[in-house]
Design a protein around this motif. Sequence first.
Motif, PDB file in Angstrom:
ATOM      1  N   ASP A  73     -62.999 -30.414 -11.459  1.00  7.38           N
ATOM      2  CA  ASP A  73     -61.990 -29.770 -10.608  1.00  7.38           C
ATOM      3  C   ASP A  73     -60.641 -29.884 -11.318  1.00  7.38           C
ATOM      4  O   ASP A  73     -60.070 -30.972 -11.432  1.00  7.38           O
ATOM      5  CB  ASP A  73     -61.979 -30.492  -9.251  1.00  7.38           C
ATOM      6  CG  ASP A  73     -61.166 -29.761  -8.205  1.00  7.38           C
ATOM      7  OD1 ASP A  73     -60.328 -28.920  -8.574  1.00  7.38           O
ATOM      8  OD2 ASP A  73     -61.351 -30.064  -7.009  1.00  7.38           O
ATOM      9  N   ALA A  74     -60.139 -28.758 -11.806  1.00 11.08           N
ATOM     10  CA  ALA A  74     -59.009 -28.795 -12.755  1.00 11.08           C
ATOM     11  C   ALA A  74     -57.623 -28.825 -12.115  1.00 11.08           C
ATOM     12  O   ALA A  74     -56.615 -28.837 -12.848  1.00 11.08           O
ATOM     13  CB  ALA A  74     -59.115 -27.606 -13.710  1.00 11.08           C
ATOM     14  N   HIS A  75     -57.552 -28.837 -10.786  1.00  7.79           N
ATOM     15  CA  HIS A  75     -56.214 -28.898 -10.145  1.00  7.79           C
ATOM     16  C   HIS A  75     -56.387 -29.372  -8.704  1.00  7.79           C
ATOM     17  O   HIS A  75     -56.914 -28.637  -7.860  1.00  7.79           O
ATOM     18  CB  HIS A  75     -55.561 -27.505 -10.189  1.00  7.79           C
ATOM     19  CG  HIS A  75     -54.197 -27.437  -9.560  1.00  7.79           C
ATOM     20  ND1 HIS A  75     -53.081 -26.992 -10.251  1.00  7.79           N
ATOM     21  CD2 HIS A  75     -53.747 -27.731  -8.321  1.00  7.79           C
ATOM     22  CE1 HIS A  75     -52.025 -27.013  -9.458  1.00  7.79           C
ATOM     23  NE2 HIS A  75     -52.400 -27.460  -8.273  1.00  7.79           N
ATOM     24  N   VAL A  76     -55.946 -30.597  -8.444  1.00  4.63           N
ATOM     25  CA  VAL A  76     -55.995 -31.138  -7.080  1.00  4.63           C
ATOM     26  C   VAL A  76     -54.751 -31.991  -6.847  1.00  4.63           C
ATOM     27  O   VAL A  76     -54.076 -32.407  -7.786  1.00  4.63           O
ATOM     28  CB  VAL A  76     -57.239 -32.031  -6.834  1.00  4.63           C
ATOM     29  CG1 VAL A  76     -58.510 -31.317  -7.263  1.00  4.63           C
ATOM     30  CG2 VAL A  76     -57.140 -33.370  -7.540  1.00  4.63           C
ATOM     31  N   HIS A 290     -57.417 -21.449 -11.740  1.00  8.36           N
ATOM     32  CA  HIS A 290     -57.664 -20.598 -10.569  1.00  8.36           C
ATOM     33  C   HIS A 290     -58.047 -21.476  -9.377  1.00  8.36           C
ATOM     34  O   HIS A 290     -58.994 -22.274  -9.465  1.00  8.36           O
ATOM     35  CB  HIS A 290     -58.796 -19.629 -10.921  1.00  8.36           C
ATOM     36  CG  HIS A 290     -59.164 -18.672  -9.825  1.00  8.36           C
ATOM     37  ND1 HIS A 290     -58.266 -18.221  -8.880  1.00  8.36           N
ATOM     38  CD2 HIS A 290     -60.353 -18.061  -9.524  1.00  8.36           C
ATOM     39  CE1 HIS A 290     -58.878 -17.390  -8.055  1.00  8.36           C
ATOM     40  NE2 HIS A 290     -60.131 -17.278  -8.427  1.00  8.36           N
ATOM     41  N   CYS A 291     -57.319 -21.296  -8.278  1.00  9.99           N
ATOM     42  CA  CYS A 291     -57.525 -22.118  -7.077  1.00  9.99           C
ATOM     43  C   CYS A 291     -57.825 -21.184  -5.906  1.00  9.99           C
ATOM     44  O   CYS A 291     -56.971 -20.963  -5.031  1.00  9.99           O
ATOM     45  CB  CYS A 291     -56.271 -22.943  -6.780  1.00  9.99           C
ATOM     46  SG  CYS A 291     -55.666 -23.930  -8.174  1.00  9.99           S
ATOM     47  N   PRO A 292     -59.021 -20.595  -5.856  1.00  9.07           N
ATOM     48  CA  PRO A 292     -59.237 -19.475  -4.932  1.00  9.07           C
ATOM     49  C   PRO A 292     -59.182 -19.817  -3.453  1.00  9.07           C
ATOM     50  O   PRO A 292     -58.663 -19.015  -2.668  1.00  9.07           O
ATOM     51  CB  PRO A 292     -60.614 -18.944  -5.336  1.00  9.07           C
ATOM     52  CG  PRO A 292     -61.272 -20.051  -6.078  1.00  9.07           C
ATOM     53  CD  PRO A 292     -60.183 -20.819  -6.737  1.00  9.07           C
ATOM     54  N   THR A 319     -60.167 -26.728  -6.712  1.00  9.66           N
ATOM     55  CA  THR A 319     -60.067 -26.661  -5.242  1.00  9.66           C
ATOM     56  C   THR A 319     -58.620 -26.604  -4.775  1.00  9.66           C
ATOM     57  O   THR A 319     -58.344 -26.147  -3.678  1.00  9.66           O
ATOM     58  CB  THR A 319     -60.701 -27.898  -4.583  1.00  9.66           C
ATOM     59  OG1 THR A 319     -60.014 -29.066  -5.065  1.00  9.66           O
ATOM     60  CG2 THR A 319     -62.189 -28.001  -4.877  1.00  9.66           C
ATOM     61  N   ASP A 320     -57.688 -27.181  -5.548  1.00  6.85           N
ATOM     62  CA  ASP A 320     -56.309 -27.377  -5.081  1.00  6.85           C
ATOM     63  C   ASP A 320     -56.271 -28.110  -3.747  1.00  6.85           C
ATOM     64  O   ASP A 320     -55.482 -27.785  -2.872  1.00  6.85           O
ATOM     65  CB  ASP A 320     -55.541 -26.059  -5.010  1.00  6.85           C
ATOM     66  CG  ASP A 320     -54.052 -26.266  -4.747  1.00  6.85           C
ATOM     67  OD1 ASP A 320     -53.526 -27.334  -5.115  1.00  6.85           O
ATOM     68  OD2 ASP A 320     -53.424 -25.369  -4.152  1.00  6.85           O
ATOM     69  N   THR A 321     -57.096 -29.117  -3.569  1.00  7.99           N
ATOM     70  CA  THR A 321     -56.970 -30.017  -2.416  1.00  7.99           C
ATOM     71  C   THR A 321     -55.510 -30.449  -2.300  1.00  7.99           C
ATOM     72  O   THR A 321     -54.923 -30.835  -3.320  1.00  7.99           O
ATOM     73  CB  THR A 321     -57.834 -31.288  -2.663  1.00  7.99           C
ATOM     74  OG1 THR A 321     -59.204 -30.896  -2.736  1.00  7.99           O
ATOM     75  CG2 THR A 321     -57.634 -32.303  -1.566  1.00  7.99           C
ATOM     76  N   GLY A 322     -54.821 -30.369  -1.180  1.00  3.72           N
ATOM     77  CA  GLY A 322     -55.212 -29.920   0.119  1.00  3.72           C
ATOM     78  C   GLY A 322     -54.605 -28.568   0.477  1.00  3.72           C
ATOM     79  O   GLY A 322     -54.698 -28.176   1.643  1.00  3.72           O
ATOM     80  N   GLY A 323     -53.965 -27.805  -0.484  1.00  4.36           N
ATOM     81  CA  GLY A 323     -53.643 -26.403  -0.202  1.00  4.36           C
ATOM     82  C   GLY A 323     -54.935 -25.618  -0.121  1.00  4.36           C
ATOM     83  O   GLY A 323     -55.063 -24.674   0.657  1.00  4.36           O
ATOM     84  N   GLY A 324     -55.902 -26.009  -0.939  1.00  7.83           N
ATOM     85  CA  GLY A 324     -57.248 -25.442  -0.833  1.00  7.83           C
ATOM     86  C   GLY A 324     -57.921 -26.009   0.400  1.00  7.83           C
ATOM     87  O   GLY A 324     -57.585 -27.101   0.859  1.00  7.83           O
TER      88      GLY A 324
END
Length: 431
Positions: A73-76, A290-292, A319-324
């Motif tokens: 997960d490349a962006h959290v 990409h954080c869909p 995932t961009d937890t927690g905006g995702g």
Amino acid sequence: MTTATLHLGQTLSFAASPFDAGPDAAQHQTHGAVLVQDGMIRAVGSADDLRAAYPQAVQVDHGDGLIMAGFVDAHVHYPQTGIIASWGKRLIDWLNSYTFPEEMRFGDADYATEIAGTYLDLLAAHGTTSACSYCTIHPQSVNALFGAADARGMEIFAGKTCMDRNAPDGLRDTAQSAYDDSKALLQKWHGRGRANYVITPRFSPTSTPEQLNALGALWAEHPDCLMQTHLSEQLDEIEWVKGLFPEARDYLDTYEQHGLLGARGLYGHAIHLEPRERDRLRETGAGLIHCPTSNTFIGSGLFDMNGLMAEGQRIGLATDTGGGSSFSMLRSMAAAYEIGQLKGAPLHASALLWLATQGSAITLHASDRIGNLAPSMAADFIVMDLASTPAIAQRSARANDIWEAIFPTIMMGDDRAIAATYVAGRALKDG
Ligand code: GUN
Ligand code: ZN
């Protein structure tokens, strides 16, 4: 040397990128095996061959479970674990209403340690074996995450988030303290066990040019580190950046002018890009993340996956937890597929799985050790149950090939689809 373990099941690995070589870039074995020893993958092959070659190995039979690399997960933002799925705001209001008050709590080292543990346990439950995380401005938030990751043997990429303006009292550092604290944390953690320090200016609106410069200088002193930030996520944000940096040619230029554009740079979201920005990102070999689920949840826009891939950009998935809205990379793959459909370009299951593993690992400059099932990689792998719920089972039962068998899990699966998660050969989730 410890005893070798032979994991038996279906196996899936990648010999190339499906974006270059098509779905056949993936290698699937119905009766496959993975030999693991001392935390590393030693061999991948057919069950018959590896059983014959390594008769002493302890065998673990996963039935028809699908063994593949753990998700990367490349962006959290691990500190946003507790505010995931917060209702009704767009980016700037969402940051001010939900995110900043929660991030304030990470000044308390005990709280940071509690959430870091909760977060990493959720990762393992969802089949993610590595993540690249923002922490908060507090050094203790970085210590908490790297400490918890070390206890679990996980390869984590993370750094202290730096903000010296447009953030509330108690959540701002300065140009100098951001430099000093980041440097001290980098020296403490980078390369210790499986920790990778990432220089982390949150985004241009929350850093003065002085702070961006200081972090650019730190990156120049430590060019082997990654640098992560956000880029062109929402239109209001881009207008704000134009007002704050009137001399900049575009949003990317606010980083470029301060030494914050490079091949080891990770730019989260990257949705509303100008042609010059696309050119510079491609020339530099930077990573676009990409954080869909975040882009639909916060209402940011539709990432141009096929256009960006076609022009040769490096792209990872997150995932961009927690905006995702989920901890699951399966949900990220499903949302990437849906956004692809809205852009007129559906992504093949092999491309989705590649993005969630190797694609992300390449942007993190770590594909020599994570993100694939291959000899000499870390034994960070998962076993997927392709019939984890009645709804998925009745669909995958009709599958004519492996992709039809996997796609229902990508679209409808969650943590129940992850039968086991192994990190450095050790089960963090099993049964
Ligand atoms: N831009 C700056 N900070 C953030 C954040 O925490 N989440 C998202 N989605 N975008 C950001
Ligand atoms: Zn983010």
